[in-house]
Design an enzyme around this catalytic site. Structure first.
Site, PDB file in Angstrom:
ATOM      1  CB  SER A   1      -0.165   0.453  -1.884  1.00  0.00           C
ATOM      2  OG  SER A   1       0.433   0.691  -0.623  1.00  0.00           O
TER       3      SER A   1
ATOM      4  CG  ASP B   1      -0.705  -6.280   3.192  1.00  0.00           C
ATOM      5  OD1 ASP B   1      -0.521  -5.260   3.893  1.00  0.00           O
ATOM      6  OD2 ASP B   1      -0.769  -6.236   1.948  1.00  0.00           O
TER       7      ASP B   1
ATOM      8  CG  HIS C   1      -1.497  -2.267   2.400  1.00  0.00           C
ATOM      9  ND1 HIS C   1      -0.634  -3.206   1.884  1.00  0.00           N
ATOM     10  CD2 HIS C   1      -1.174  -1.093   1.822  1.00  0.00           C
ATOM     11  CE1 HIS C   1       0.165  -2.625   1.016  1.00  0.00           C
ATOM     12  NE2 HIS C   1      -0.126  -1.344   0.952  1.00  0.00           N
TER      13      HIS C   1
END
Ligand SMILES: *[C@@H]1O[C@H](CO)[C@@H](O)[C@H](O)[C@H]1NC(C)=O
Ligand SMILES: *[C@@H]1O[C@H](CO)[C@@H](O)[C@H](O)[C@H]1NC(C)=O
Ligand SMILES: *[C@@H]1O[C@H](CO)[C@@H](O)[C@H](O)[C@H]1NC(C)=O
Ligand SMILES: *[C@@H]1O[C@H](CO)[C@@H](O)[C@H](O)[C@H]1NC(C)=O
Ligand SMILES: *[C@@H]1O[C@H](CO)[C@@H](O)[C@H](O)[C@H]1NC(C)=O
Length: 367
Positions: free
Chosen positions: A40, A331, A334
């Site tokens: 991600s 977040d 990340h």
């Protein structure tokens, strides 16, 4: 006659200007393309096409871009977008998109998938994901497509001059080894044996990419996972204190990744280059001295901090903080675009502490 002469002189200057600008790095990419493998931290939309809990194709993801939510786990652009900008490459299509619509794959493809890892089982509790092994297979699919436009000689030169950007390993910890209730790996392996097993698989996967024709590898280290808001805000640990045991596990992996780089650079000396991108040290620097880099907050996320105390990603339509440029973390997992901008610049331009043994700008000029 005079006017013809002047025309000729004008043409001469125009041709000279064209040839000068053609040699300018900003107009002619030093790499023929970029191929991205990872999780991600670099997924630019592949998971949009999967049945997965690991998705970011909703607001407020992408809040600081003109393109809005795309599946990127960021408020803005990610390291590979920003590195691509530096290298003069256009934004890459995600592999899943190239399989559905007629995207131009000339400048490269992004295969990364949120929740994916080096091990096939990693992230399985979050649903579908494209494992590193499958990402290698997907490069083969792209190469078959490229064969329609290039002969074998040109294709192998093109691949040899492409940049392979690999960002794997984080999920083998946060979505496997550290989830002791869901995965058995921590009962089966001590941290050293686990790191060795991961590197053994990773080595095979990198060599498969090499077998397919890639020659220039940027291998990003795993970041200081013990310091991400998802880890620091948990249970007994006071907010803002990194978990040293988690960072110690990551270091076991990173140290072996650096050894792997040495081994492969010796084995393929003169024909291939493998670079260790030290994102661990770079991010830890920023977390330990955020104000030096223009950040105000390094231990809480900008989004997703509410009732779940930074345990999960940003929820749909959740209101994020307004000073996003001042947050290290967007977040709970990340980094913000501001951090990725720093990382992209270090990858391109950094010292041997950032990029070992050479940086991306040096990789571009090799072979
Ligand atoms: C893709 O882009 C390249 C470079 O801009 C161009 O040469 C090529 O014709 C394009 N291919 C397709 C199928 O549009
Ligand atoms: C391969 O490259 C050569 C020289 O750069 C070029 O002349 C030729 O047209 C290319 N062939 C194909 C099929 O792309
Ligand atoms: C590669 O070869 C050159 C000269 O042949 C040598 O100087 C260099 O140390 C070698 N590098 C590695 C990583 O083995
Ligand atoms: C490269 O490094 C120089 C000097 O440190 C810096 O001014 C420049 O902005 C850097 N370039 C990129 C693309 O990061
Ligand atoms: C990294 O990049 C810059 C700019 O391209 C270069 O000057 C520098 O020597 C490179 N390598 C190292 C090890 O700093």
């Amino acid at each position: 006659m005079v006017s013809l002469q002047m025309v000729c002189i004008a043409w001469f200057w125009m041709l000279l200007l064209i040839s000068v600008s053609a040699n300018d790095v900003s107009t002619v990419p030093p790499f023929s393309a970029m191929y991205v493998f990872g999780d991600s931290l670099v997924d630019n939309g592949n998971n949009n096409y999967l049945t997965s809990l690991a998705k970011a194709n909703y607001e407020p993801y992408g809040i600081d871009t003109s393109w809005g939510p795309t599946g990127r786990f960021s408020n803005g652009k990610m390291i590979v977008d920003l590195l691509g900008e530096i290298l003069g490459l256009p934004y890459l299509p995600s592999f899943e998109a190239t399989q559905i619509q007629g995207y131009n794959i000339t400048w490269g493809v992004n295969y990364a998938s949120a929740a994916a890892g080096i091990l096939d089982e990693t992230g399985r509790h979050l649903g579908q994901r494209i494992t590193f092994n499958q990402q290698v297979q997907n490069l083969q699919t792209t190469i078959n497509q490229l064969k329609a436009t290039m002969d074998d000689m040109n294709l192998s030169q093109y691949l040899a001059k492409s940049l392979a950007f690999v960002n794997h390993g984080s999920n083998d910890y946060i979505n496997n080894y550290l989830l002791t209730g869901l995965y058995s790996s921590s009962y089966l392996y001590d941290p050293t044996t686990y790191a060795e097993m991961l590197i053994k698989q990773y080595r095979t996967q990198i060599l498969s990419l090499h077998d397919l024709g890639l020659r220039k590898f940027f291998l990003a280290a795993v970041g200081p996972l013990g310091c991400i808001p998802n880890q620091v805000s948990r249970g007994l640990f006071p907010t803002g204190v990194c978990k040293d045991d988690v960072n110690a596990m990551v270091i076991l992996f990173n140290d072996r990744l650096k050894f792997l780089v040495d081994e492969l650079n010796t084995q393929y000396n003169g024909s291939s280059i493998f670079v260790y991108g030290n994102s661990y040290a770079a991010i830890l620097n920023i977390i330990q001295d955020p104000t030096a880099y223009g950040f105000a907050t390094a231990n809480t996320a900008c989004c997703g901090v509410g009732m779940f105390q930074g345990r999960i990603t940003c929820l749909p339509f959740e209101i994020p903080c307004s000073n996003r440029e001042e947050h290290v973390f967007w977040d709970a997992f990340h980094p913000s675009e501001a951090v990725d901008r720093n990382l992209a610049s270090r990858a391109f331009n950094g010292s041997t502490t950032d990029c070992y043994p050479v940086n991306v700008s040096q990789m571009a000029t090799m072979f």
